[in-house]
Write a protein that holds these residues in place. Structure first.
Motif, mmCIF file in Angstrom:
data_model
loop_
_atom_site.group_PDB
_atom_site.id
_atom_site.type_symbol
_atom_site.label_atom_id
_atom_site.label_comp_id
_atom_site.label_asym_id
_atom_site.label_seq_id
_atom_site.Cartn_x
_atom_site.Cartn_y
_atom_site.Cartn_z
ATOM 1 N N GLU A 400 38.237 11.534 -36.601
ATOM 2 C CA GLU A 400 39.569 11.077 -36.183
ATOM 3 C C GLU A 400 40.297 12.162 -35.390
ATOM 4 O O GLU A 400 40.957 11.876 -34.382
ATOM 5 C CB GLU A 400 40.383 10.674 -37.413
ATOM 6 C CG GLU A 400 39.849 9.434 -38.120
ATOM 7 C CD GLU A 400 40.530 9.187 -39.457
ATOM 8 O OE1 GLU A 400 41.446 9.983 -39.802
ATOM 9 O OE2 GLU A 400 40.149 8.241 -40.161
ATOM 10 N N LEU A 401 40.162 13.404 -35.831
ATOM 11 C CA LEU A 401 40.828 14.503 -35.141
ATOM 12 C C LEU A 401 40.168 14.777 -33.790
ATOM 13 O O LEU A 401 40.852 15.017 -32.786
ATOM 14 C CB LEU A 401 40.804 15.750 -36.029
ATOM 15 C CG LEU A 401 41.737 16.911 -35.659
ATOM 16 C CD1 LEU A 401 43.156 16.428 -35.408
ATOM 17 C CD2 LEU A 401 41.714 17.960 -36.776
ATOM 18 N N TYR A 402 38.825 14.738 -33.754
ATOM 19 C CA TYR A 402 38.120 14.903 -32.480
ATOM 20 C C TYR A 402 38.563 13.836 -31.480
ATOM 21 O O TYR A 402 38.855 14.134 -30.309
ATOM 22 C CB TYR A 402 36.605 14.783 -32.684
ATOM 23 C CG TYR A 402 35.921 16.025 -33.189
ATOM 24 C CD1 TYR A 402 36.071 17.258 -32.548
ATOM 25 C CD2 TYR A 402 35.069 15.975 -34.302
ATOM 26 C CE1 TYR A 402 35.419 18.388 -33.001
ATOM 27 C CE2 TYR A 402 34.418 17.098 -34.767
ATOM 28 C CZ TYR A 402 34.590 18.307 -34.115
ATOM 29 O OH TYR A 402 33.943 19.426 -34.561
ATOM 30 N N GLU A 403 38.597 12.578 -31.923
ATOM 31 C CA GLU A 403 38.952 11.485 -31.014
ATOM 32 C C GLU A 403 40.361 11.663 -30.454
ATOM 33 O O GLU A 403 40.596 11.448 -29.255
ATOM 34 C CB GLU A 403 38.837 10.139 -31.746
ATOM 35 C CG GLU A 403 37.390 9.725 -32.010
ATOM 36 C CD GLU A 403 37.306 8.410 -32.778
ATOM 37 O OE1 GLU A 403 38.299 8.063 -33.462
ATOM 38 O OE2 GLU A 403 36.254 7.750 -32.702
ATOM 39 N N ARG A 404 41.291 12.077 -31.310
ATOM 40 C CA ARG A 404 42.660 12.272 -30.857
ATOM 41 C C ARG A 404 42.754 13.405 -29.833
ATOM 42 O O ARG A 404 43.435 13.279 -28.804
ATOM 43 C CB ARG A 404 43.569 12.558 -32.055
ATOM 44 C CG ARG A 404 45.036 12.616 -31.673
ATOM 45 C CD ARG A 404 45.944 12.496 -32.877
ATOM 46 N NE ARG A 404 45.939 13.691 -33.710
ATOM 47 C CZ ARG A 404 45.474 13.740 -34.946
ATOM 48 N NH1 ARG A 404 44.969 12.645 -35.517
ATOM 49 N NH2 ARG A 404 45.511 14.854 -35.647
#
Length: 505
Positions: A400-404
């Motif tokens: 989720e953090l990578y995608e953001r």
């Protein structure tokens, strides 16, 4: 030839041997081997484009190139080290050490050896001067033993090589200033020249993220060669300034070799960065080089050494700028996650890094020119936090953090590929093999376009993680592409906002 006797052919040129020739070479080839003691033979372009020769040239290691040259099938029999050493001014023992040791880095030597052998310029990882080194050619023609280059000849050759590698980025006046400093550093290596070199390094760092290490390395090696030459005769504060720039350039070269996947050479330059920073009495640069050495430990997943170097980099004696100090705190958190420490401890260290960054208002922290200037930001810290979460057993939170972060489109093209490969690894850990393979294929296209060996290394790890799902079409295609070194047509390179330094993992 007597009836029934089979034809025999020369092992070197393929011509038919005379019936009374009991050896494996024809007369002209035997004469050619005798001539080897006077200099390299004339070879055609195909000689350099065989698989083994191209592989050696692609390694950016001149020792491997020399060995591949000596053992090339064209010679019929390997050319002795003593003979090749004679051509390029080395003893047999020296050539053996070069072939089996770390990659040679001195740009003037690399250019001279490439000239002597006649390596095509388009296959080299550095540029060559427009004119061949004439003294070597004349001595070979006279069949004399080539003595060591006189100091004046070496400086002239070096100046031509640096002009070729750095010329597009320097004005004519700056090139004349550099040439004068190479001739007499004590007199001409002044603050203006060191600032010119710093500016070139800054420009190369901005360009590195889109063009890749292979494009940035030649001018960086040219700058390093100039610094090594000038540091021998410069004195006092001028020498300290030169070595401070040299430490920055050596650290950058270490990063470029790291991205190219050449770990041993990367370590060499980062060790040099520490040594030059110490000689320059530049404490912040010493701490900064230690931090970069810590980051290099991630590639081999050496968590314990990573943590030790990150803690050493935080010592108050180094007086690190706040951005660099925050980066060191995050690096320590990463090692803690890899060593299995509680998540709350890892997050506590990351929170400390955020507190330091929150107090930073200026882009360069007010750092002096001789101090490390980092582009570390909250966005970079978020990416590194994703790595920590993945290592701490929280792969979906990491995804989720990578995608953001990737959706913000603020990374360089090369770095977007690298962090996409890490996101793919987190997807695999979370049990999403198809999505992991899709992300991995995207990262591979970027890695090939930017020649990022660092990203390819992560994709090899991803392929191993995906082994239980090898039957899936997407996984099978990714594994085949990774191990064959191709990913289909290269994607069109897109524009990107460049950070002042790469977002290192």
């Amino acid at each position: 030839m007597r009836d029934g006797q089979a034809h025999r052919w020369c092992e070197r040129c393929g011509g038919r041997l005379a019936g009374d020739n009991g050896g494996g070479l024809c007369g002209p080839c035997v004469a050619g081997r005798r001539e080897l003691r006077f200099g390299p033979p004339q070879v055609d372009d195909a000689f350099w484009r065989t698989g083994a020769m191209r592989e050696a040239l692609g390694s950016w290691h001149m020792g491997r190139v020399l060995k591949a040259y000596r053992t090339h099938p064209w010679h019929a029999k390997p050319v002795p080290q003593e003979t090749v050493g004679h051509w390029i001014g080395l003893t047999q023992a020296q050539l053996s050490r070069i072939e089996n040791g770390p990659a040679p880095q001195e740009l003037d030597k690399l250019m001279r050896w490439a000239h002597v052998l006649g390596v095509p310029g388009d296959l080299l990882w550095f540029k060559l001067p427009a004119h061949r080194y004439e003294n070597t050619d004349r001595r070979a023609a006279r069949k004399e033993e080539p003595p060591d280059m006189e100091a004046m000849e070496r400086r002239a050759f070096l100046a031509r090589g640096i002009a070729v590698t750095v010329l597009p980025a320097l004005t004519v006046d700056d090139l004349r200033h550099l040439a004068a400093a190479l001739e007499n550093a004590h007199r001409y290596a002044d603050a203006h020249l060191t600032q010119v070199l710093r500016n070139q390094l800054t420009s190369l760092a901005l360009d590195d993220g889109s063009r890749g290490a292979k494009k940035a390395l030649p001018p960086v090696l040219g700058i390093l060669t100039a610094i090594e030459s000038m540091s021998r005769s410069a004195k006092g504060p001028a020498r300290q300034e030169i070595l401070a720039v040299g430490s920055t350039a050596a650290e950058f070269a270490g990063w470029l070799y790291r991205d190219a996947g050449m770990t041993e050479t990367s370590e060499h330059w980062r060790d040099r960065a520490v040594d030059w920073a110490r000689e320059a009495c530049a404490a912040p640069l010493q701490g900064y080089a230690m931090l970069r050495k810590s980051q290099g430990c991630w590639d081999n997943r050496d968590a314990r050494r990573m943590g030790e170097l990150a803690r050493a980099a935080q010592h108050r004696a180094w007086r690190l700028p706040d951005r660099v100090r925050a980066e060191a705190l995050q690096q320590e958190a990463q090692s803690m996650a890899m060593l299995g420490e509680p998540l709350r401890s890892v997050e506590g260290k990351l929170d400390a890094a955020r507190e330091v960054l929150a107090d930073v208002t200026a882009t360069d922290d007010g750092a002096a020119e001789s101090e490390p200037r980092s582009g570390y930001s909250m966005a970079t810290l978020d990416l590194q936090t994703a790595i920590c979460l993945a290592e701490a057993g929280q792969p979906m939170r990491a995804v989720e953090l990578y995608e953001r972060c990737l959706a913000q489109n603020t990374l360089s093209y090369r770095d977007s590929g690298y962090f996409t490969s890490l996101m793919a690894a987190s997807l695999a850990e979370a049990g999403e093999p198809a999505e992991a393979a899709t992300a991995g294929a995207t990262a591979l296209r970027v890695a090939e376009a930017t020649a990022s060996g660092r990203t390819v290394r992560e994709l090899v790890r991803l392929s191993v993680r995906l082994t239980p799902w090898a039957g899936l079409a997407a996984v099978r295609e990714l594994r085949d592409a990774v191990y064959s070194g191709t990913s289909g047509p290269a994607s069109r390179r897109r524009g990107a906002t460049e950070a002042s330094r790469p977002a290192q993992g």
